[in-house]
Design a protein around this motif. Structure first.
Motif, short mmCIF file in Angstrom:
data_model
loop_
_atom_site.label_atom_id
_atom_site.label_comp_id
_atom_site.label_asym_id
_atom_site.label_seq_id
_atom_site.Cartn_x
_atom_site.Cartn_y
_atom_site.Cartn_z
N LEU A 37 0.83 -1.20 0.00
CA LEU A 37 0.00 0.00 0.00
C LEU A 37 0.86 1.26 0.00
CD1 LEU A 37 -2.76 -1.04 2.54
CD2 LEU A 37 -3.13 -0.33 0.18
N PRO A 40 3.54 2.59 -3.77
CA PRO A 40 3.37 3.55 -4.88
C PRO A 40 3.76 4.98 -4.51
CG PRO A 40 1.42 2.19 -4.64
CD PRO A 40 2.31 1.85 -3.49
N LEU A 41 3.29 5.43 -3.33
CA LEU A 41 3.62 6.80 -2.93
C LEU A 41 5.12 6.92 -2.64
CD1 LEU A 41 2.77 9.63 -2.29
CD2 LEU A 41 2.31 8.95 0.05
N PHE A 44 6.89 7.22 -5.82
CA PHE A 44 6.59 8.51 -6.43
C PHE A 44 7.40 9.63 -5.77
CE2 PHE A 44 4.05 12.42 -6.50
CZ PHE A 44 4.01 12.62 -7.86
N ILE A 45 7.41 9.62 -4.42
CA ILE A 45 8.14 10.67 -3.71
C ILE A 45 9.64 10.57 -3.99
CG2 ILE A 45 8.77 11.51 -1.40
CD1 ILE A 45 6.04 12.36 -2.09
N SER A 48 10.04 11.73 -7.81
CA SER A 48 9.67 13.09 -8.22
C SER A 48 10.19 14.13 -7.25
CB SER A 48 8.16 13.19 -8.34
OG SER A 48 7.58 13.18 -7.07
N PHE A 49 10.67 13.69 -6.07
CA PHE A 49 11.02 14.71 -5.08
C PHE A 49 12.41 14.51 -4.49
CE2 PHE A 49 10.93 16.63 -0.89
CZ PHE A 49 10.49 17.89 -1.22
N PRO A 52 15.43 14.54 -7.20
CA PRO A 52 15.76 15.91 -7.63
C PRO A 52 16.53 16.70 -6.57
CG PRO A 52 13.53 15.41 -8.24
CD PRO A 52 14.02 14.23 -7.46
N ILE A 53 16.16 16.54 -5.30
CA ILE A 53 16.82 17.33 -4.26
C ILE A 53 18.26 16.85 -4.05
CG2 ILE A 53 16.82 17.80 -1.78
CD1 ILE A 53 13.92 18.34 -2.03
N GLU A 55 20.04 15.41 -6.26
CA GLU A 55 20.77 15.82 -7.45
C GLU A 55 21.19 17.30 -7.35
OE1 GLU A 55 18.55 15.91 -11.02
OE2 GLU A 55 20.35 16.20 -12.22
N LEU B 96 -2.86 8.34 -3.99
CA LEU B 96 -1.58 7.82 -3.46
C LEU B 96 -1.50 7.97 -1.95
CD1 LEU B 96 0.89 9.27 -6.11
CD2 LEU B 96 0.34 6.86 -5.77
N MET B 134 13.56 20.33 -8.48
CA MET B 134 12.66 19.86 -9.53
C MET B 134 12.96 20.51 -10.86
SD MET B 134 9.12 19.82 -7.47
CE MET B 134 8.58 18.43 -6.48
N PHE B 137 15.83 18.56 -12.43
CA PHE B 137 15.46 17.19 -12.73
C PHE B 137 14.41 17.13 -13.84
CE2 PHE B 137 13.06 13.28 -11.78
CZ PHE B 137 14.10 12.38 -11.80
N TYR B 138 13.39 17.97 -13.73
CA TYR B 138 12.30 17.92 -14.71
C TYR B 138 12.75 18.43 -16.07
CZ TYR B 138 8.85 16.53 -11.22
OH TYR B 138 8.15 15.84 -10.27
N LEU B 152 2.71 16.68 -11.55
CA LEU B 152 3.48 15.73 -10.73
C LEU B 152 4.13 16.46 -9.56
CD1 LEU B 152 5.15 13.42 -13.39
CD2 LEU B 152 3.17 12.98 -11.95
N THR B 155 1.55 17.24 -7.04
CA THR B 155 1.11 16.02 -6.37
C THR B 155 2.06 15.70 -5.22
OG1 THR B 155 0.26 15.21 -8.45
CG2 THR B 155 0.50 13.60 -6.70
N ALA B 156 3.37 15.79 -5.51
CA ALA B 156 4.36 15.51 -4.47
C ALA B 156 4.18 16.46 -3.29
CB ALA B 156 5.77 15.63 -5.05
N THR B 159 0.72 15.42 -1.27
CA THR B 159 0.50 14.13 -0.61
C THR B 159 0.72 14.17 0.91
OG1 THR B 159 2.68 13.50 -1.37
CG2 THR B 159 0.80 12.55 -2.52
#
Lengths: 420, 281
Positions: A37, A40-41, A44-45, A48-49, A52-53, A55, B96, B134, B137-138, B152, B155-156, B159
């Motif tokens: 459960l 997925p989140l 995703f985190i 997408s989050f 990037p940070i 990096e 999510l 972001m 990266f994006y 996206l 969304t991050a 959440t």
């Protein structure tokens, strides 16, 4: 497991397997279900989050330019002792790198990188890059030294050699107002060139001031809200919640309307004769504007935790203190306030965390002396394009926020965070 | 906290002084928001009250800036963008976040607090850092200046609110209900939709509202990621404040204040429903 069967020494489940194994299996299944459960989140985190940070913070140490764009010079300089100008082989390598870089139009990146360490080197590199295309044969040392006078400077070579390494501390040094001196030792920058360390201190000082003002303003109204009968306090709560739910930009715009020199507040002052019409107060586009607007924006974050703590304090403690003969002031300070301490701490850390990372409001109403570290990060991201420095400043800001958050989590627990 | 009848002059002074202080703070909180409402009806292109406005002269008031807002294609476009982005990211974040909260509140969840910390990190990291990260990266993966990229990213950011509100709802959740449901022969899916969902719905909805507001009000990430095409209302207000100051912003601001009043009312109703369901009243 109601129908366990006793078989010998081992307790068996209904299907004949040992009960312990069966239980373990069920637990494992539950654990996998819980993980599935969350997965997925989590993914995703991470993608997408978090990546990037990470990096971005990596950029604060990344030093690819010289090593990648001047590979031959990098190799040739490996054995250089740094005591005198390098010899002919290094210059021969340099000319090849310069020519290749100038043809590919990439040499400017080396110049920009070196310029962060010592100003003037960008010009040296780009000019030499152009001139290098005309050089057909040696001796290269002599020709390169003529291209730009800085090539004769030993420090230039020290800087280049230092930046052949794939990672650098340079951006971090810059972010705390330090630098390498001529001999490569780490020293503080000159007094008048210290920007970021001061800015960090100022950001902390402003955030501290905002937090203090918030405590002072939030405490009385949280107390009033917590002690009034519910039907009044629900009504008064709107005064706290409406600003909380109103768009950030709306509130910032509202403060511009209030504070500007032709604004509502100045008009009132002039009307009451407190200031003369041609001598209106400068309340915005400076530190005052930042503090007033940010206090207004962050105040609900202080009121709400304080209110929820005060709501749980039984009034009988105060009554007991009073009936035991304490005067109201002493009773309040010695009995009531200690019980609200957790709320004060929770609200303060929250407000402080939010304000040291604030960007929008200071950018719009802060002018020059009301801007914070975030504004400097945005400047290096968008205008000066010094991404390494932006990364270093960001990483420093991030680590202080994370440290505060850990304290917050220890004291309050993120599970207990409440909104609205 | 009413003033007792035996109160002396000192206590009376203190009582009224304290109330006066509180009144001042409440005025500080609400005045800026209220002041922009009449100013948005100003007939002149100023941010200040004109003499006519103060004299309640009807000619000094007009709907000029509201007309400007409705007729301006850029503003209209930004309203569309804001809703497209906020609604899409809210749906994603709610889906999510609710799933993750269900997993996190199971007692068998390994590394629970670490996981929780990671999942709510977008709420803690300063926006400027998230936005900068972001941005790099994006753009590397070609998602900058696209709707998908901003959705996206939002969304991050949304959440954590869903995870926190739904987890909070699940704290009081009676797990014997699911066991009872399973005992009576319901499959896990049926149990989820017929038993769990109705009970946690208020939490899910208020989490969704938070996610919506987060996206709807967000401007830092939009500043970094959005192109001209993806400008949202806050982005449009940002450039409005920075570049071409006009009272149209005040008209938009007034509309947004009304919007937050509606949101506030919705949340209050939800809270009451939630309390009723749990029998707190």
């Amino acid at each position: 497991m109601a129908n366990e069967i006793i078989g010998g020494d081992v307790v068996l489940a209904a299907d004949g397997t040992p009960l312990k194994a069966s239980l373990n299996k069920a637990m494992r299944k539950n654990r996998i279900r819980a993980l599935l459960l969350v997965t997925p989140l989590f993914l995703f985190i991470v993608f997408s989050f978090l990546i990037p940070i990470v990096e971005m913070t990596f950029r604060s140490v990344d030093n690819w330019q010289v090593g990648t764009l001047m590979p031959k010079t990098t190799t040739a300089l490996a054995g250089w002792d740094g005591k005198a100008l390098p010899d002919e082989p290094v210059f021969a390598a340099l000319i090849q790198d310069l020519q290749a870089g100038a043809k590919a139009r990439e040499i400017g990146k080396v110049g920009t990188r070196l310029n962060y360490e010592k100003s003037g080197l960008r010009g040296m590199i780009t000019r030499s890059g152009k001139k290098s295309l005309k050089v057909k044969e040696g001796p290269y040392k002599e020709k390169i030294l003529k291209m730009h006078k800085k090539w004769k400077d030993l420090e230039t070579w020290t800087v280049i050699k230092r930046n052949t390494a794939p990672y650098t501390m340079g951006y971090y040094l810059n972010a705390v107002d330090m630098k390498y001196d001529k001999s490569g030792e780490i020293v503080m920058r000159d007094e008048n060139r210290r920007i970021y360390g001061k800015l960090f201190l100022r950001t902390f000082a402003i955030s501290m001031a905002i937090t203090l003002i918030c405590v002072m303003l939030a405490y009385p109204i949280a107390y009033l809200l917590a002690t009034l009968p519910l039907r009044y306090s629900n009504l008064l709560m709107i005064f706290v919640l409406l600003p909380f739910w109103t768009s950030l930009l709306v509130r910032t715009t509202a403060w511009i309307v209030m504070l500007q020199s032709q604004g509502v507040l100045n008009d009132l002052f002039v009307f009451f004769g407190l200031v003369s019409d041609d001598n209106r107060l400068q309340l915005i586009y400076n530190l005052t504007g930042t503090i007033v607007a940010m206090t207004h924006i962050l105040l609900p974050f202080m009121v709400l935790p304080l209110y929820s703590v005060m709501k749980t304090i039984s009034p009988s403690y105060m009554c007991a203190a009073l009936s035991l003969g304490a005067n109201p002031m002493v009773a309040f300070i010695r009995v009531y306030m200690p019980q609200t301490l957790s709320g004060i701490v929770a609200g303060s850390i929250l407000v402080f965390i939010l304000s040291i990372g604030y960007y929008i409001t200071p950018a719009l109403v802060g002018g020059t002396d009301g801007t914070l570290i975030s504004n400097q990060i945005a400047y290096h991201m968008q205008k000066s394009l010094n991404w390494g420095l932006a990364g270093a400043l960001g990483a420093l800001l991030l680590s202080s926020v994370l440290a505060l958050y850990l304290i917050y989590n220890k004291i309050v627990g993120v599970d207990n965070m409440r909104f609205g | 906290m009413a003033l007792p009848p035996y109160a002396g002059p000192l206590e009376t002074t203190w009582y009224y002084g304290f109330r006066f202080l509180c009144a001042c703070i409440f005025i500080f909180l609400i005045t800026p928001i209220l002041v922009i409402i009449p100013l948005s009806f100003n007939v002149e292109p100023y941010f200040t009250f004109t003499e006519g406005m103060l004299a309640f002269d009807p000619d000094s008031y007009s709907l000029r800036w509201y007309r400007d807002f409705v007729n301006n294609t850029q503003w209209r476009h930004s309203v569309e963008n804001s809703f497209i982005i906020a609604i899409s990211s809210t749906i994603l974040a709610t889906f999510l976040g609710t799933m993750a909260a269900l997993g996190l509140s199971k007692s068998h969840m390994p590394y629970r607090s670490l996981m929780m910390g990671l999942l709510i990190s977008p709420m803690i990291v300063p926006l400027i850092i998230s936005a900068a990260g972001m941005y790099f990266f994006y753009s590397n993966i070609g998602l900058d200046q696209t709707y998908l990229g901003i959705i996206l990213a939002h969304t991050a950011l949304g959440t954590p609110f869903v995870v926190i509100t739904v987890t909070a709802t699940l704290v009081g959740f009676d797990h014997s209900l699911t066991r009872a449901s399973a005992n009576l022969g319901a499959s896990p899916t049926v149990t989820f939709f017929k038993v769990i969902m109705p009970l946690i719905l208020p939490g899910v909805i208020s989490g969704a509202l938070f996610a919506f507001v987060t996206s709807f009000d967000e401007v830092v990430v939009v500043l970094f990621l959005a192109g001209f095409e993806q400008r949202t209302i806050p982005r449009q207000m940002w450039s409005g404040i920075r570049e071409q100051i006009s009272p149209t912003i005040l008209a938009v601001a007034t509309i947004l204040v009304m919007f937050s009043v509606v949101l506030l009312a919705a949340l209050e109703l939800l809270r009451r429903r939630n309390n009723r369901l749990r029998g707190i009243v």
